[in-house]
Design a protein around this motif. Structure first.
Motif, PDB file in Angstrom:
ATOM      1  N   SER A 273      50.281  38.676  35.606  1.00  0.00           N
ATOM      2  CA  SER A 273      49.221  39.274  36.408  1.00  0.00           C
ATOM      3  C   SER A 273      48.062  38.314  36.651  1.00  0.00           C
ATOM      4  O   SER A 273      47.173  38.616  37.442  1.00  0.00           O
ATOM      5  CB  SER A 273      48.708  40.560  35.752  1.00  0.00           C
ATOM      6  OG  SER A 273      48.061  40.282  34.524  1.00  0.00           O
TER       7      SER A 273
ATOM      8  N   VAL B 252      47.140  37.516  40.296  1.00  0.00           N
ATOM      9  CA  VAL B 252      46.520  38.671  40.945  1.00  0.00           C
ATOM     10  C   VAL B 252      45.038  38.715  40.614  1.00  0.00           C
ATOM     11  O   VAL B 252      44.189  38.906  41.489  1.00  0.00           O
ATOM     12  CB  VAL B 252      47.209  39.988  40.512  1.00  0.00           C
ATOM     13  CG1 VAL B 252      46.446  41.195  41.010  1.00  0.00           C
ATOM     14  CG2 VAL B 252      48.642  40.020  40.983  1.00  0.00           C
ATOM     15  N   TRP B 253      44.697  38.510  39.336  1.00  0.00           N
ATOM     16  CA  TRP B 253      43.291  38.550  38.919  1.00  0.00           C
ATOM     17  C   TRP B 253      42.508  37.372  39.489  1.00  0.00           C
ATOM     18  O   TRP B 253      41.369  37.541  39.932  1.00  0.00           O
ATOM     19  CB  TRP B 253      43.180  38.582  37.393  1.00  0.00           C
ATOM     20  CG  TRP B 253      43.406  39.954  36.869  1.00  0.00           C
ATOM     21  CD1 TRP B 253      44.485  40.385  36.170  1.00  0.00           C
ATOM     22  CD2 TRP B 253      42.569  41.083  37.040  1.00  0.00           C
ATOM     23  NE1 TRP B 253      44.352  41.723  35.888  1.00  0.00           N
ATOM     24  CE2 TRP B 253      43.188  42.177  36.400  1.00  0.00           C
ATOM     25  CE3 TRP B 253      41.338  41.291  37.658  1.00  0.00           C
ATOM     26  CZ2 TRP B 253      42.621  43.447  36.372  1.00  0.00           C
ATOM     27  CZ3 TRP B 253      40.781  42.562  37.629  1.00  0.00           C
ATOM     28  CH2 TRP B 253      41.419  43.620  36.993  1.00  0.00           C
TER      29      TRP B 253
END
Length: 117
Positions: free
Chosen positions: A16, A19-20
């Motif tokens: 992730s 995405v962050w």
């Protein structure tokens, strides 16, 4: 068993990360001191956490202040409290709380990948 859970946690976290990185870039430009006024509320810091729901300031009374913190704490370089509140938001609202996510950071994330060490 605990080792496998830790490995799974870190795998999800690393997956992730792009995405962050993308979402934070488009939300605050990586600037911890970003303040944006938006539709009658003010958003603070790296994660653009708003004063209507998540933190308190003198502009909106009463704020729900779900994170139990002054909004000004999101403007310093200590990201500990920012991350704690962002996790509460993520758990409650999901990643789409951050408006940049869906149109800009939900696919084609190759440019946001980190090189392996």
């Amino acid at each position: 068993m605990e080792i496998h859970m830790q490995e799974a946690y870190w795998r999800v976290l690393l997956e992730s990360t792009p995405v962050w990185i993308c979402t934070i870039f488009h939300s605050s430009g990586y600037d911890t001191q970003t303040i944006v006024k938006n539709n009658g509320k003010t958003e603070y810091g790296l994660f653009q956490i708003n004063n209507k729901m998540w933190c308190r300031d003198n502009q909106i009374l009463p704020s729900r202040n779900i994170c139990g913190i002054s909004c000004n704490k999101f403007l310093d370089d200590d990201l500990t409290d920012d991350v704690m509140c962002a996790k509460k938001i993520l758990d409650s609202e999901g990643i789409d709380y951050w408006l940049a996510h869906k149109p800009l950071c939900s696919e084609k994330l190759e440019q946001w990948l980190c090189e392996e060490l």
